[in-house]
Write an enzyme that holds these catalytic residues in place. Sequence first.
Site, PDB file in Angstrom:
ATOM      1  N   CYS A 100       0.982 -24.726 -23.221  1.00 54.71           N
ATOM      2  CA  CYS A 100       0.263 -25.630 -22.325  1.00 54.71           C
ATOM      3  C   CYS A 100       1.160 -26.190 -21.221  1.00 54.71           C
ATOM      4  O   CYS A 100       2.326 -26.534 -21.464  1.00 54.71           O
ATOM      5  CB  CYS A 100      -0.339 -26.772 -23.132  1.00 54.71           C
ATOM      6  SG  CYS A 100      -1.556 -26.216 -24.359  1.00 54.71           S
ATOM      7  N   CYS A 181      -3.860 -23.264 -21.239  1.00 55.45           N
ATOM      8  CA  CYS A 181      -4.248 -24.633 -21.598  1.00 55.45           C
ATOM      9  C   CYS A 181      -3.482 -25.650 -20.764  1.00 55.45           C
ATOM     10  O   CYS A 181      -2.406 -25.368 -20.233  1.00 55.45           O
ATOM     11  CB  CYS A 181      -4.003 -24.885 -23.091  1.00 55.45           C
ATOM     12  SG  CYS A 181      -2.340 -24.463 -23.663  1.00 55.45           S
TER      13      CYS A 181
END
Length: 275
Positions: A100, A181
């Site tokens: 992420c 993400c």
Amino acid sequence: MEHEQSHRLGKRRRKRCVILIVIVVLIVIVIIAVVLGLTLRQNKSEFESTFLSRCEKFDQYDCKKVWDAFQQAYVNKDPCKVPVEAYDPLIAAAPFKPQCNRMMFWSKTKDVVHGFTEKRDCFVTLEDTLLGSVLDGLTWCGKEGSKDTFTNGCPGWSDCENNTVRSFWIRASAAFADVACGNVTAMLNGSINTPFNPTSIFASVEVPRFIASRVKNLNVVMVIQKNNISNCTDPSLKNLRQSIDTGITFSCKDVSESQIQECGSKPEIACGACW
């Protein structure tokens, strides 16, 4: 009588010459076949060696298992009839891991992107992952009736839709995008007419997989060079904004290639301050 003997001798000589020529031709054919066979085996062993040596730079993977899953996709198959899903077992053997806020996508900016990521540990591209790194820059295919891997005589990217290499990169790109993400970054090229090209892998494969439940922001870095003809106001960027999932915020910033290179060379500059 002498004329008849001379005729017989000439006939024997011609016969011997024909036999010698046939023998020489057969020897040449055998030599060519041996050399070709050795060359194909060498190419095969070199390819496998490259694959495994690159794979072994990554921890926690059974590289022999990954190699076997890789071969399963294309060996003994028509190199133009390897569907994207043929690489599903390979993706399962070496799944992509979410990173992420660090995932970088690109379109027509490969050299700029990798020039930066090789120097700075700010972002991760597909080519920085195990599968992307192992197969980056390589060409391979199989052939019906053969268990070998070939590196010559394989179809090019546009020669047929389901060719061995193209199907892999589409499948790998999809899997990489599936785990995107947080804040996602994409570098696009300001030196082409359509930075967000609907036929590109980024537009057709990766962007549709950015889901709002996982991806918060899509930040586009438009790479500006001396000969740039596009920027963040390009109409194709409007198409990109409309293509992303509702709930994902969008931003675009024009950044000169020289600025990207400078940031890559100066580790004291924080990653977030590069642009």
